[in-house]
Design a protein around this motif. Structure first.
Motif, mmCIF file in Angstrom:
data_model
loop_
_atom_site.group_PDB
_atom_site.id
_atom_site.type_symbol
_atom_site.label_atom_id
_atom_site.label_comp_id
_atom_site.label_asym_id
_atom_site.label_seq_id
_atom_site.Cartn_x
_atom_site.Cartn_y
_atom_site.Cartn_z
ATOM 1 N N VAL A 487 0.871 -1.171 0.000
ATOM 2 C CA VAL A 487 0.000 0.000 0.000
ATOM 3 C C VAL A 487 0.912 1.226 0.000
ATOM 4 C CG1 VAL A 487 -1.716 1.300 1.296
ATOM 5 C CG2 VAL A 487 -1.845 -1.203 1.217
ATOM 6 N N TRP A 488 0.593 2.166 -0.835
ATOM 7 C CA TRP A 488 1.342 3.347 -1.194
ATOM 8 C C TRP A 488 2.234 3.068 -2.399
ATOM 9 C CZ3 TRP A 488 1.863 8.226 -1.935
ATOM 10 C CH2 TRP A 488 3.089 8.763 -2.328
ATOM 11 N N ASN A 489 3.105 2.068 -2.339
ATOM 12 C CA ASN A 489 4.014 1.849 -3.462
ATOM 13 C C ASN A 489 3.314 1.252 -4.679
ATOM 14 O OD1 ASN A 489 6.656 2.761 -2.632
ATOM 15 N ND2 ASN A 489 6.603 1.148 -1.104
ATOM 16 N N ARG A 490 2.372 0.312 -4.438
ATOM 17 C CA ARG A 490 1.758 -0.391 -5.576
ATOM 18 C C ARG A 490 0.243 -0.489 -5.503
ATOM 19 N NH1 ARG A 490 5.781 -3.499 -3.756
ATOM 20 N NH2 ARG A 490 4.381 -5.077 -2.946
ATOM 21 N N ARG A 491 -0.315 -0.424 -4.313
ATOM 22 C CA ARG A 491 -1.745 -0.686 -4.147
ATOM 23 C C ARG A 491 -2.439 0.498 -3.468
ATOM 24 N NH1 ARG A 491 -3.042 -6.343 -4.323
ATOM 25 N NH2 ARG A 491 -1.205 -7.679 -4.502
ATOM 26 N N GLU A 492 -3.734 0.602 -3.698
ATOM 27 C CA GLU A 492 -4.508 1.641 -3.031
ATOM 28 C C GLU A 492 -4.786 1.200 -1.594
ATOM 29 O OE1 GLU A 492 -7.820 1.080 -2.186
ATOM 30 O OE2 GLU A 492 -8.070 -0.827 -3.195
ATOM 31 N N TYR A 493 -5.191 2.163 -0.761
ATOM 32 C CA TYR A 493 -5.194 1.900 0.668
ATOM 33 C C TYR A 493 -6.301 0.951 1.132
ATOM 34 C CZ TYR A 493 -8.489 5.906 0.777
ATOM 35 O OH TYR A 493 -9.519 6.778 0.560
ATOM 36 N N GLY A 494 -7.293 0.688 0.325
ATOM 37 C CA GLY A 494 -8.274 -0.318 0.688
ATOM 38 C C GLY A 494 -7.657 -1.694 0.875
ATOM 39 N N HIS A 495 -6.451 -1.880 0.319
ATOM 40 C CA HIS A 495 -5.765 -3.170 0.447
ATOM 41 C C HIS A 495 -5.327 -3.445 1.884
ATOM 42 C CE1 HIS A 495 -3.648 -6.678 -1.031
ATOM 43 N NE2 HIS A 495 -2.521 -6.256 -0.503
ATOM 44 N N TYR A 496 -5.300 -2.447 2.748
ATOM 45 C CA TYR A 496 -5.020 -2.726 4.159
ATOM 46 C C TYR A 496 -5.939 -3.816 4.695
ATOM 47 C CZ TYR A 496 -2.074 1.482 4.726
ATOM 48 O OH TYR A 496 -1.073 2.421 4.647
ATOM 49 N N ARG A 497 -7.172 -3.829 4.175
ATOM 50 C CA ARG A 497 -8.166 -4.772 4.709
ATOM 51 C C ARG A 497 -7.851 -6.221 4.368
ATOM 52 N NH1 ARG A 497 -12.440 -0.712 3.002
ATOM 53 N NH2 ARG A 497 -13.022 0.381 4.924
ATOM 54 N N SER A 498 -6.882 -6.451 3.482
ATOM 55 C CA SER A 498 -6.515 -7.832 3.166
ATOM 56 C C SER A 498 -5.561 -8.420 4.202
ATOM 57 C CB SER A 498 -5.859 -7.897 1.784
ATOM 58 O OG SER A 498 -4.580 -7.278 1.796
ATOM 59 N N TYR A 499 -5.085 -7.598 5.139
ATOM 60 C CA TYR A 499 -4.095 -8.060 6.120
ATOM 61 C C TYR A 499 -4.765 -8.486 7.423
ATOM 62 C CZ TYR A 499 -0.105 -6.450 3.367
ATOM 63 O OH TYR A 499 0.853 -6.294 2.397
ATOM 64 N N ARG A 500 -4.225 -9.603 7.978
ATOM 65 C CA ARG A 500 -4.600 -10.058 9.323
ATOM 66 C C ARG A 500 -3.312 -10.159 10.147
ATOM 67 N NH1 ARG A 500 -8.901 -11.208 12.115
ATOM 68 N NH2 ARG A 500 -8.428 -13.409 12.436
ATOM 69 N N PRO A 501 -2.732 -9.033 10.530
ATOM 70 C CA PRO A 501 -1.406 -9.041 11.150
ATOM 71 C C PRO A 501 -1.470 -9.264 12.658
ATOM 72 C CG PRO A 501 -2.143 -6.809 10.864
ATOM 73 C CD PRO A 501 -3.248 -7.680 10.306
ATOM 74 N N ARG A 502 -0.305 -9.562 13.221
ATOM 75 C CA ARG A 502 -0.166 -9.609 14.676
ATOM 76 C C ARG A 502 0.267 -8.258 15.227
ATOM 77 N NH1 ARG A 502 -0.706 -14.949 16.136
ATOM 78 N NH2 ARG A 502 -1.590 -13.890 17.954
ATOM 79 N N PHE A 503 1.088 -7.531 14.460
ATOM 80 C CA PHE A 503 1.544 -6.206 14.892
ATOM 81 C C PHE A 503 2.098 -5.495 13.655
ATOM 82 C CE2 PHE A 503 3.897 -2.851 16.779
ATOM 83 C CZ PHE A 503 3.494 -2.707 18.106
ATOM 84 N N VAL A 504 1.609 -4.291 13.391
ATOM 85 C CA VAL A 504 2.065 -3.515 12.240
ATOM 86 C C VAL A 504 2.979 -2.406 12.759
ATOM 87 C CG1 VAL A 504 1.401 -2.261 10.173
ATOM 88 C CG2 VAL A 504 -0.137 -3.985 11.122
ATOM 89 N N ALA A 505 4.277 -2.529 12.464
ATOM 90 C CA ALA A 505 5.250 -1.569 12.980
ATOM 91 C C ALA A 505 5.465 -0.387 12.044
ATOM 92 C CB ALA A 505 6.578 -2.260 13.262
ATOM 93 N N GLU A 506 5.054 -0.515 10.781
ATOM 94 C CA GLU A 506 5.118 0.601 9.836
ATOM 95 C C GLU A 506 4.023 0.452 8.803
ATOM 96 O OE1 GLU A 506 9.950 1.449 9.488
ATOM 97 O OE2 GLU A 506 8.711 1.440 7.702
ATOM 98 N N PHE A 507 3.309 1.527 8.547
ATOM 99 C CA PHE A 507 2.425 1.672 7.386
ATOM 100 C C PHE A 507 2.105 3.146 7.266
ATOM 101 C CE2 PHE A 507 -0.362 1.596 10.938
ATOM 102 C CZ PHE A 507 -1.527 2.266 10.594
ATOM 103 N N GLY A 508 1.883 3.610 6.053
ATOM 104 C CA GLY A 508 1.610 5.030 5.920
ATOM 105 C C GLY A 508 1.270 5.434 4.507
ATOM 106 N N PHE A 509 0.919 6.696 4.367
ATOM 107 C CA PHE A 509 0.473 7.248 3.088
ATOM 108 C C PHE A 509 0.887 8.707 3.046
ATOM 109 C CE2 PHE A 509 -2.347 7.797 -0.544
ATOM 110 C CZ PHE A 509 -2.352 6.519 -1.094
#
Length: 814
Positions: A487-509
């Motif tokens: 997300v940001w480099n290749r995909r639009e931000y709705g793609h965040y919803r495809s993740y089921r993470p344990r801990f996100v240490a970096e993400f941004g726009f």
């Protein structure tokens, strides 16, 4: 122990060919760039593309000189204490070499015996060019892959000095932290490491340095909250532990989980016994401690910080150096910036590994505010050599900083590096290295051993992203920490919803900074997304193209600069809010979301919430909503829409909820009521019935869910596909003390209404942004401004904006 600061006023001169001559007035702490700027010899590095004409500074050798007076009062040992030398330094006192430094990230101490004299003394600190040193070791040891074609892995210096995708290339030299003299006899406190647990127990580990030939007994006394204890060091011993127990000690808690009481701790060193100087206090250490326990739960792939036996969801922000010249960041600036983090609802700050180990003021302010600190060691986005001088320097640097910061209760995690484990595994580094070292020995051996020895009270994690073992894919959402940058480099931000993470240490726009920030830093006329200054202050690869790509699925890519500026900021705010809400809705599986990034080091288009001139972007206001301890959010599932309520407070949350599907004229087409109950520190998820979750006309309807004073909205289609009404509202601005009050009443739907008073006065700021109003609703913006503002301009474009005035027919707001 006697301390004497060296004078602030020095002189500076180049030692190799340069377009300036010396001597030049210099200030310490400081650096060459700021001294040249103060002398009027270079232009402001932050304006336009001036940065590009200053590369010679990092390729020049420099000398700082000062004269000071020293009075000999009988101490047997005098040390030169250097809190920060940047970076390749050799020091002479009265023409006598007294020491050298090769690491910006550590403190140095040099014995001045044979060089210091009573009366006038002259000190010279010669700095070799950082580029020359780094390029020498690159040639000696072989190149290493990294994010940028710069030699920063080959010098122990702030990596982002050499440029980053949000920062300029301004390679500094200088005495960047205080420098002075310390005079002592017999012995001194070399290191004090207090460990205070939530049960009120304190273990104070003390290391002393003895004067050669003075091996008599020493006494260490520690006192906190009226409780004192003593340990005796026998002849020749250099370490002791004092154990204390403070009855009814109040625990220190992260922000939002309780209070942050701290207790003054005093540690004194004495030389008991008969004779001259008996029972004299030789040295003293003072600090403030907090009683708390911390561990990291990694069971089953989890990554959950646990403080005082309570699992914590980390509502976090990433911290980069707040200035390219970090000596300019004082306590007041730390307090302002960290106050902005706390004001946005954050409870954790990650100090990123491409910067510096910040001054004690940052950690002290975090202690006060209850902001947890995740501290990276100083490695980022590159393969680092382990040969030559580097392993010894890294170990010394780690020991120094771990010991320096150990007493801060806010510090809860040591992390080995930023993205280097992922780079080796997934970015093709292994093939390019051809067997050369890349830092693995640091992250899996040197650093964990230092932390285990010097600070066993805190967890260590080898790097981020990391899945918990060297043989696992490092950026696996099912384990440990991840960074999300597709997300940001290749995909639009709705793609965040495809993740089921344990801990996100970096993400941004990304988004551009405030208009007033751009106008101060750029002389472009006209100002456009691709004007020369705007291009130069966009450091991300294809940054403007990615901004446009992010706009297209949701809004539009306008040609008008004012529209572009506003919509980019709206899009960043929406991306951040969507990501944070999605991750929080997965608690307790997901235990953290650390937004990239809180701050900027200069005026730039970037991922920050607060721009380089300290102005809050609209994304800051969106983050404040998304980090609300009690969050109401609509989330899509395969089976339809659900309502998720997140309760990050210690009290149950029970409230009636009303869901209404409305048309854009405000007519309720369907409604649904329910009673919501969320346990403390818990979540609740409720499926919404089709009557409200399925639109009759996705282009003209929205879903509004209300619980008490909280409301969340869901639009059934992107803005570009909606049939938004033309902006229709009444707006009144009236002066109030220290600013103005602007009240907007909607006659039709208004989407993401925002006010930008900095366009009228650069010092003006507003209390709220991006408010969506249904027909008949009102909002009042409070504007703070030291100067009177034009009431008519406050309620007109481009100060007052909404999405309707870009995407809907009918022209600008009226």
């Amino acid at each position: 122990m006697r301390h004497q600061r060296l004078p602030r006023t020095w002189t500076l001169r180049p030692l190799t060919e340069a377009p300036v001559d010396g001597p030049i007035p210099a200030t310490v702490p400081g650096c060459v760039h700021t001294d040249l700027l103060a002398a009027g010899l270079i232009p402001d590095p932050y304006r336009d593309d001036n940065e590009t004409r200053l590369g010679w500074i990092g390729r020049t050798d420099w000398a700082y000189e000062a004269v000071f007076h020293w009075e000999d009062t009988g101490e047997r040992r005098v040390d030169l204490v250097c809190d920060g030398l940047d970076t390749i330094a050799d020091i002479e006192l009265n023409g006598v070499p007294v020491g050298s430094a090769r690491n910006m990230h550590r403190r140095y101490r040099f014995d001045l015996a044979g060089a210091l004299r009573p009366g006038e003394n002259r000190i010279t600190v010669r700095f070799s060019a950082p580029y020359g040193y780094a390029e020498h070791w690159r040639a000696e040891l072989g190149d290493r892959p990294g994010a940028y074609d710069e030699p920063y892995p080959f010098i122990r210096k702030m990596a982002c000095n050499f440029g980053w995708d949000w920062g300029p290339t301004l390679v500094t030299s200088g005495i960047w932290r205080p420098i002075g003299l310390a005079a002592w006899s017999v012995a001194r406190l070399a290191r004090v490491r207090p460990f205070a647990g939530a049960a009120g127990r304190v273990r104070v580990h003390v290391d002393v340095e003895r004067e050669p030939g003075r091996d008599g007994p020493l006494e260490v006394t520690a006192e906190v909250a009226g409780v004192a204890g003593t340990a005796v060091l026998g002849p020749g011993e250099s370490a002791a532990v004092v154990e204390l127990r403070v009855p009814r000690a109040r625990p220190w808690w992260p922000r939002g989980h309780g209070e942050q009481p701290r207790y003054a701790l005093t540690v004194a060193l004495r030389a008991p016994g008969p004779g001259a100087g008996s029972d004299a206090r030789l040295d003293v250490w003072r600090g403030r401690i907090g009683f708390r326990d911390v561990h990291l739960d990694t069971g089953g792939g989890a990554f959950t910080l646990v403080v005082n036996d309570r699992p914590i969801f980390a509502r976090g922000v990433n911290w980069i150096p707040d200035d390219c010249f970090p000596h300019r960041v004082d306590r007041a600036r730390y307090a302002e910036r960290l106050g902005q983090a706390a004001g946005a609802g954050a409870n954790l700050v990650r100090v990123w590994g491409g910067g510096v180990y910040e001054s004690g003021d940052l950690y002290d302010v975090c202690d006060e505010l209850g902001l947890l600190v995740w501290q990276d060691f100083a490695f980022a986005c590159a393969a680092y050599p382990e040969e030559g001088p580097f392993t010894a320097e890294v170990e010394a640097e780690a020991r120094d900083n771990v010991a320096r910061l150990v007493h801060h209760p806010s510090l809860v995690l040591w992390c080995g590096n930023n993205e280097n484990l992922e780079g080796y595994r997934d970015w093709g580094w292994r093939e390019r290295l051809q067997g050369r070292s890349w830092g693995a020995g640091f992250y899996h051996d040197v650093l964990p051993k230092v932390v285990a020895e010097v600070d066993p009270s805190r967890p260590y994690w080898p790097g981020t992203p990391y899945s918990g073992a060297p043989d696992l894919p490092p950026n696996d959402p099912a384990r440990g920490t991840i960074h999300i940058w597709d997300v940001w480099n290749r995909r639009e931000y709705g793609h965040y919803r495809s993740y089921r993470p344990r801990f996100v240490a970096e993400f941004g726009f990304q988004a551009p900074p405030a208009y007033a920030t751009l106008r101060r830093a750029l002389s472009d006329d006209p100002l456009t997304p691709d004007s020369p200054g705007m291009r130069h202050h966009q450091k991300a690869i294809d940054g403007n193209a990615k901004l446009a790509a992010g706009l297209r699925p949701y809004l539009t890519v306008p040609e008008d600069f004012d529209d572009w500026h506003y919509l980019c900021q709206v899009n960043q705010a929406r991306a951040i809010r969507l990501g944070v809400e999605h991750f929080r809705a997965q608690w307790p599986r997901c235990a953290g979301a650390i937004v990239w990034q809180l701050n900027d080091c200069w005026p730039v288009t970037s991922w920050s919430m607060v721009d380089g001139d300290a102005r809050r972007k609209p994304a800051w206001y969106a983050l404040r909503r998304a980090f609300d301890p009690r969050l109401l959010t609509v989330q899509p599932r395969d089976t339809g829409l659900v309502l998720v309520a997140v309760n990050d407070t210690g009290e149950p949350w029970r409230t009636p909820v009303r869901a209404a599907r409305c048309d854009f004229g405000g007519t309720v087409l369907a409604g649904h009521g329910l009673e919501l109950g969320v346990p403390p520190r818990g979540t609740a998820e409720v499926a919404l019935p089709a009557a409200v979750a399925d639109p009759g006309d996705a282009r003209r309807e929205l879903l509004a869910v209300t619980a008490g004073d909280r409301r969340c909205l869901w639009f059934f289609a992107p803005d570009k596909d909606l049939e938004l009404p033309a902006p229709d509202f009444a707006a009144v601005a009236e002066p109030v003390p220290d600013g103005a009050r602007v009240t907007v009443t909607a006659r039709g739907l208004l989407v993401d209404l925002a006010l930008f008073p900095d366009r009228l006065d650069p010092a003006a700021e507003v209390d709220e942004q991006l408010v969506t109003l249904l027909p008949g609703e009102s909002v009042t913006f409070l504007v703070r401004s030291p100067a009177p503002l034009d009431p008519e301009a406050l309620v007109a474009r481009p100060v007052l904006r909404c999405v309707n005035d870009v995407l809907a027919p009918g022209g600008p707001p009226r």
